[in-house]
Design an enzyme around this catalytic site. Structure first.
Site, PDB file in Angstrom:
ATOM      1  N   ASP A  10      -8.528   0.883  -3.728  1.00 23.48           N
ATOM      2  CA  ASP A  10      -7.167   0.403  -3.804  1.00 23.48           C
ATOM      3  C   ASP A  10      -6.589   0.523  -5.108  1.00 23.48           C
ATOM      4  O   ASP A  10      -5.341   0.711  -5.476  1.00 23.48           O
ATOM      5  CB  ASP A  10      -6.950  -1.143  -3.313  1.00 23.48           C
ATOM      6  CG  ASP A  10      -7.840  -2.136  -4.077  1.00 23.48           C
ATOM      7  OD1 ASP A  10      -8.849  -2.012  -3.971  1.00 23.48           O
ATOM      8  OD2 ASP A  10      -7.309  -2.990  -4.645  1.00 23.48           O
ATOM      9  N   ASP A  66      -3.566   0.661 -12.593  1.00 27.11           N
ATOM     10  CA  ASP A  66      -4.000  -0.698 -12.346  1.00 27.11           C
ATOM     11  C   ASP A  66      -5.136  -1.071 -13.639  1.00 27.11           C
ATOM     12  O   ASP A  66      -6.203  -1.071 -13.380  1.00 27.11           O
ATOM     13  CB  ASP A  66      -4.665  -1.163 -11.034  1.00 27.11           C
ATOM     14  CG  ASP A  66      -3.659  -1.345 -10.171  1.00 27.11           C
ATOM     15  OD1 ASP A  66      -2.223  -1.402 -10.719  1.00 27.11           O
ATOM     16  OD2 ASP A  66      -3.928  -1.849  -8.961  1.00 27.11           O
ATOM     17  N   LYS A 123       6.024  -5.373 -11.424  1.00 31.41           N
ATOM     18  CA  LYS A 123       4.545  -5.936 -11.124  1.00 31.41           C
ATOM     19  C   LYS A 123       4.608  -7.692 -11.835  1.00 31.41           C
ATOM     20  O   LYS A 123       4.869  -7.697 -13.248  1.00 31.41           O
ATOM     21  CB  LYS A 123       3.467  -5.120 -11.803  1.00 31.41           C
ATOM     22  CG  LYS A 123       2.186  -5.609 -11.686  1.00 31.41           C
ATOM     23  CD  LYS A 123       1.085  -4.536 -12.146  1.00 31.41           C
ATOM     24  CE  LYS A 123      -0.406  -5.027 -12.260  1.00 31.41           C
ATOM     25  NZ  LYS A 123      -1.215  -4.049 -12.721  1.00 31.41           N
ATOM     26  N   ARG A 144       6.965  -0.590 -14.086  1.00 26.15           N
ATOM     27  CA  ARG A 144       5.929   0.478 -13.896  1.00 26.15           C
ATOM     28  C   ARG A 144       6.734   1.735 -13.324  1.00 26.15           C
ATOM     29  O   ARG A 144       7.385   1.651 -12.602  1.00 26.15           O
ATOM     30  CB  ARG A 144       4.635  -0.075 -13.387  1.00 26.15           C
ATOM     31  CG  ARG A 144       3.616   1.002 -13.107  1.00 26.15           C
ATOM     32  CD  ARG A 144       2.278   0.088 -12.922  1.00 26.15           C
ATOM     33  NE  ARG A 144       1.933  -0.160 -11.514  1.00 26.15           N
ATOM     34  CZ  ARG A 144       0.844  -0.685 -10.943  1.00 26.15           C
ATOM     35  NH1 ARG A 144      -0.232  -1.037 -12.050  1.00 26.15           N
ATOM     36  NH2 ARG A 144       0.808  -0.766  -9.798  1.00 26.15           N
ATOM     37  N   ARG A 194      -2.359   5.116  -2.633  1.00 27.60           N
ATOM     38  CA  ARG A 194      -3.716   4.746  -2.982  1.00 27.60           C
ATOM     39  C   ARG A 194      -4.800   5.352  -1.859  1.00 27.60           C
ATOM     40  O   ARG A 194      -4.331   5.227  -0.656  1.00 27.60           O
ATOM     41  CB  ARG A 194      -4.106   3.174  -3.189  1.00 27.60           C
ATOM     42  CG  ARG A 194      -2.826   2.597  -4.184  1.00 27.60           C
ATOM     43  CD  ARG A 194      -2.801   1.361  -3.690  1.00 27.60           C
ATOM     44  NE  ARG A 194      -1.671   0.718  -4.571  1.00 27.60           N
ATOM     45  CZ  ARG A 194      -1.785  -0.041  -5.658  1.00 27.60           C
ATOM     46  NH1 ARG A 194      -2.927  -0.093  -6.243  1.00 27.60           N
ATOM     47  NH2 ARG A 194      -0.640  -0.497  -6.309  1.00 27.60           N
ATOM     48  N   GLY A 225      -2.577  -5.199  -0.123  1.00 24.49           N
ATOM     49  CA  GLY A 225      -1.089  -4.897  -0.572  1.00 24.49           C
ATOM     50  C   GLY A 225      -0.687  -5.487  -1.504  1.00 24.49           C
ATOM     51  O   GLY A 225      -1.552  -5.923  -2.327  1.00 24.49           O
ATOM     52  N   ASP A 283      -0.060 -16.387  -6.542  1.00 21.75           N
ATOM     53  CA  ASP A 283       1.163 -16.883  -6.788  1.00 21.75           C
ATOM     54  C   ASP A 283       2.143 -15.626  -7.222  1.00 21.75           C
ATOM     55  O   ASP A 283       3.433 -15.874  -7.455  1.00 21.75           O
ATOM     56  CB  ASP A 283       0.891 -17.752  -8.411  1.00 21.75           C
ATOM     57  CG  ASP A 283       0.649 -16.975  -9.387  1.00 21.75           C
ATOM     58  OD1 ASP A 283       0.411 -15.839  -9.240  1.00 21.75           O
ATOM     59  OD2 ASP A 283       0.320 -17.567 -10.496  1.00 21.75           O
ATOM     60  N   GLY A 284       1.620 -14.449  -7.036  1.00 20.42           N
ATOM     61  CA  GLY A 284       2.335 -13.344  -7.336  1.00 20.42           C
ATOM     62  C   GLY A 284       2.967 -12.995  -8.670  1.00 20.42           C
ATOM     63  O   GLY A 284       3.822 -12.254  -9.054  1.00 20.42           O
ATOM     64  N   ARG A 330       1.854  -8.813  -5.737  1.00 15.44           N
ATOM     65  CA  ARG A 330       2.512  -9.583  -6.878  1.00 15.44           C
ATOM     66  C   ARG A 330       3.511  -8.315  -7.413  1.00 15.44           C
ATOM     67  O   ARG A 330       3.851  -8.272  -8.544  1.00 15.44           O
ATOM     68  CB  ARG A 330       1.845 -10.103  -7.863  1.00 15.44           C
ATOM     69  CG  ARG A 330       0.923  -9.067  -8.461  1.00 15.44           C
ATOM     70  CD  ARG A 330       0.125  -9.617  -9.658  1.00 15.44           C
ATOM     71  NE  ARG A 330      -1.219  -8.733  -9.717  1.00 15.44           N
ATOM     72  CZ  ARG A 330      -1.827  -8.736 -10.753  1.00 15.44           C
ATOM     73  NH1 ARG A 330      -1.561  -9.580 -11.693  1.00 15.44           N
ATOM     74  NH2 ARG A 330      -2.872  -8.055 -10.973  1.00 15.44           N
TER      75      ARG A 330
HETATM   76  P1  AMP Z   1      -5.804  -5.977  -8.679  1.00  8.60           P
HETATM   77  O1  AMP Z   1      -7.073  -6.576  -8.987  1.00  8.60           O
HETATM   78  O2  AMP Z   1      -4.741  -6.117  -9.666  1.00  8.60           O
HETATM   79  O3  AMP Z   1      -6.017  -4.278  -8.427  1.00  8.60           O
HETATM   80  O4  AMP Z   1      -5.386  -6.520  -7.407  1.00  8.60           O
HETATM   81  C1  AMP Z   1      -6.260  -6.831  -6.399  1.00  8.60           C
HETATM   82  C2  AMP Z   1      -5.276  -7.216  -5.089  1.00  8.60           C
HETATM   83  O5  AMP Z   1      -4.875  -8.622  -5.325  1.00  8.60           O
HETATM   84  C3  AMP Z   1      -3.891  -6.596  -4.860  1.00  8.60           C
HETATM   85  O6  AMP Z   1      -3.501  -6.663  -3.429  1.00  8.60           O
HETATM   86  C4  AMP Z   1      -2.944  -7.240  -5.641  1.00  8.60           C
HETATM   87  O7  AMP Z   1      -1.435  -7.234  -4.999  1.00  8.60           O
HETATM   88  C5  AMP Z   1      -3.382  -9.032  -5.124  1.00  8.60           C
HETATM   89  N1  AMP Z   1      -3.257  -9.783  -6.491  1.00  8.60           N
HETATM   90  C6  AMP Z   1      -3.679  -9.832  -7.901  1.00  8.60           C
HETATM   91  N2  AMP Z   1      -3.003 -10.626  -8.492  1.00  8.60           N
HETATM   92  C7  AMP Z   1      -2.321 -11.642  -7.463  1.00  8.60           C
HETATM   93  C8  AMP Z   1      -1.418 -12.565  -7.736  1.00  8.60           C
HETATM   94  N3  AMP Z   1      -1.401 -13.239  -8.899  1.00  8.60           N
HETATM   95  N4  AMP Z   1      -0.837 -13.055  -6.666  1.00  8.60           N
HETATM   96  C9  AMP Z   1      -0.880 -12.278  -5.318  1.00  8.60           C
HETATM   97  N5  AMP Z   1      -1.624 -11.469  -5.172  1.00  8.60           N
HETATM   98  C10 AMP Z   1      -2.264 -10.820  -6.686  1.00  8.60           C
HETATM   99 MG    MG Z   2      -4.718  -3.039  -7.905  1.00  7.42          MG
END
Ligand code: AMP
Ligand code: MG
Length: 480
Positions: free
Chosen positions: A242, A252, A104, A167, A174, A86, A116-117, A89
């Site tokens: 995803d 992404d 984002k 974005r 997805r 999900g 940390d989002g 962030r």
């Molecule tokens: P990504 O690698 O960016 O495709 O992210 C994979 C998953 O990790 C997704 O569910 C993102 O929302 C979550 N995610 C990535 N970075 C963070 C972050 N800094 N804080 C919270 N969730 C994250």
């Molecule tokens: Mg992603």
């Protein structure tokens, strides 16, 4: 300015998202604005330059009528299923002109788990630059509207400036969204499939076997997409389910990068130690990912499970042949040999063999080939200097071009229109980002301008054209 913002995803699929107010980053600053994209969305220049715009995109205000949400999804990451991913962030503000407007790096959401989002500024700028390049190069991609610097630091390997990316996407649905919906039961799965058809493939709404047709259309869009990545030397880096859209847009941009010298094993991501997502594996991973989508759709295809599986399998089996068709016909165009025949496929293969065994730069090779053909460069001054295997290949290639064309004048112009001169090379992007996080945006702005037309060569831009002289393997990190 009255904006018609819709929240169809929040409204139609409440089971697949959670309402979520942005955290709000005080004293943020917009570093890049995409006025052209803004205009397409109906944002005026005045709005983009206003305090209200800064407030909304830094999470301190909302569009009227906006129901901000974070979307739920699952995903196969490096082959392992994770049911609970999900938007950890990201927040979807709503849709304008049928396009998602998402923030984002906007802070924690109900899906943040232990994260940390937030995003660091550098990967925000990276995604901005690369996604806009992809768009200009004719490769479907999410777009970038704004890049913001927050007034906060984020802790990654080091402490870094924070950033937010606004974005724009055809949608953020997805394969992982289908994997999540399938776990919720057939009712929700069907609602998601109907919504996706309505939004992305509306011609299918009243067709027979619409869910099977939908699957075939997603396969087609994704196959076209990955073939375009392969034609330009792009390595996505994290082709987890995803990170694979139903719309067929690239999404992404984490540890992605473009290869310099042609090497099918090219991999950049520090976490991809086994090379699962290396350049040459991307078509096979495409099939693997689409088979995961197929598995979720089984209950929608036929009352009999076995029949569903057979029908879906038949579509899956078409992916590789159609990939080869897209890939080789575009490679043929890159070499000025068109339409594609077995002889031309062999010419493509032997060309790539020469690039690989002599470690030649993929992008420069096509530009130099055109120059050798129209005699604006000697072979000995090109990337093919002193290569006997190239000289032999070159004779066969010329013979083929002459046999296909009565007018040889337009060949190189057509080649140049499909072979970018400028790509976001790793050392250039690093340089741009280093300057930008230190407060100097001039190089970032210059390169964004250059990437608006990556096919037109400009003698003043030698630095942006060439690979790095340093021969160190480039590594990208996922901590984006
Ligand atoms: P990504 O690698 O960016 O495709 O992210 C994979 C998953 O990790 C997704 O569910 C993102 O929302 C979550 N995610 C990535 N970075 C963070 C972050 N800094 N804080 C919270 N969730 C994250
Ligand atoms: Mg992603």
């Amino acid at each position: 300015m009255q904006l018609d913002i819709k929240n169809s995803y929040a409204h139609d699929l409440p089971e697949l998202s959670k309402e979520c107010l942005p955290f709000g980053f005080q004293k943020s600053e917009i570093l890049i604005k995409n006025y052209e994209l803004a205009e397409e969305l109906g944002f005026s220049k005045d709005f983009l330059d206003s305090e209200k715009c800064l407030n909304i995109f830094s999470g301190n205000g909302l569009f009227e009528n906006s129901t901000p949400i974070s979307q739920a999804y699952s995903g196969h990451q490096f082959g392992q299923f994770n049911p609970n991913l999900g938007d950890g962030r990201a927040i979807l503000l709503g849709e304008i002109e049928n396009l998602d407007i998402q923030l984002k790096g906007i802070g924690q959401t109900p899906f943040s788990r232990r994260g940390d989002g937030k995003s660091a500024l550098s990967p925000v700028l990276r995604e901005y630059i690369v996604s806009e390049f992809m768009h200009s190069a004719g490769i479907p991609s999410t777009r970038s509207l704004l890049a913001l610097k927050t007034n906060e630091t984020v802790i990654r390997e080091t402490e870094q400036s924070g950033g937010i990316l606004a974005r724009v996407a055809k949608s953020h649905i997805r394969i992982g969204t289908f994997e999540f919906a399938a776990m919720q039961g057939i009712g929700i799965l069907k609602k998601l499939a109907d919504y996706s058809i309505r939004r992305h493939y509306p011609d299918l709404e009243n067709t027979n076997e619409k869910y099977l047709q939908f699957f075939a259309e997603v396969c087609k869009s994704q196959t076209k997409l990955v073939s375009k990545w392969m034609n330009i030397g792009f390595v996505h880096g994290v082709m987890n389910t995803d990170n694979v859209t139903i719309s067929g847009e690239t999404i992404d941009y984490g540890p992605c990068a473009f290869m310099d010298n042609y090497d099918p094993k090219t991999v950049f991501s520090s976490i991809d130690v086994a090379g699962r997502y290396c350049y040459a594996n991307q078509p096979a991973i495409l099939v693997w990912n689409l088979s995961k989508l197929a598995e979720t759709l089984i209950p929608l295809i036929d009352d009999e499970e076995q029949k569903s599986i057979e029908k879906l399998t038949e579509v899956l089996q078409q992916i590789m042949p159609s990939y080869e068709k897209y890939y080789y016909s575009a490679m043929g165009k890159k070499l000025g040999i068109d339409p594609i025949s077995q002889n031309n496929i062999n010419l493509v293969k032997s060309y790539l063999q020469i690039l690989e065994s002599n470690s030649i730069d993929f992008t420069l090779s096509f530009r130099d080939l055109a120059k050798v053909f129209n005699k604006t460069k000697n072979i000995e001054d090109s990337v093919f200097a002193n290569l006997d295997d190239f000289k032999r290949w070159h004779e066969d290639w010329k013979t083929q071009i002459i046999s296909e064309n009565t007018n040889l004048k337009n060949i190189t112009r057509k080649m140049d229109l499909t072979n970018p001169c400028y790509i976001p090379r790793n050392h250039i992007i690093e340089n741009v980002l280093e300057n930008a996080v230190n407060g100097d945006m001039s190089l970032a702005n210059e390169i964004l301008d250059l990437y608006k037309d990556p096919f037109s060569e400009n003698d003043n831009n030698e630095f942006f054209k060439n690979p790095s002289k340093k021969n160190v393997p480039y590594v990208t990190y996922c901590g984006t």
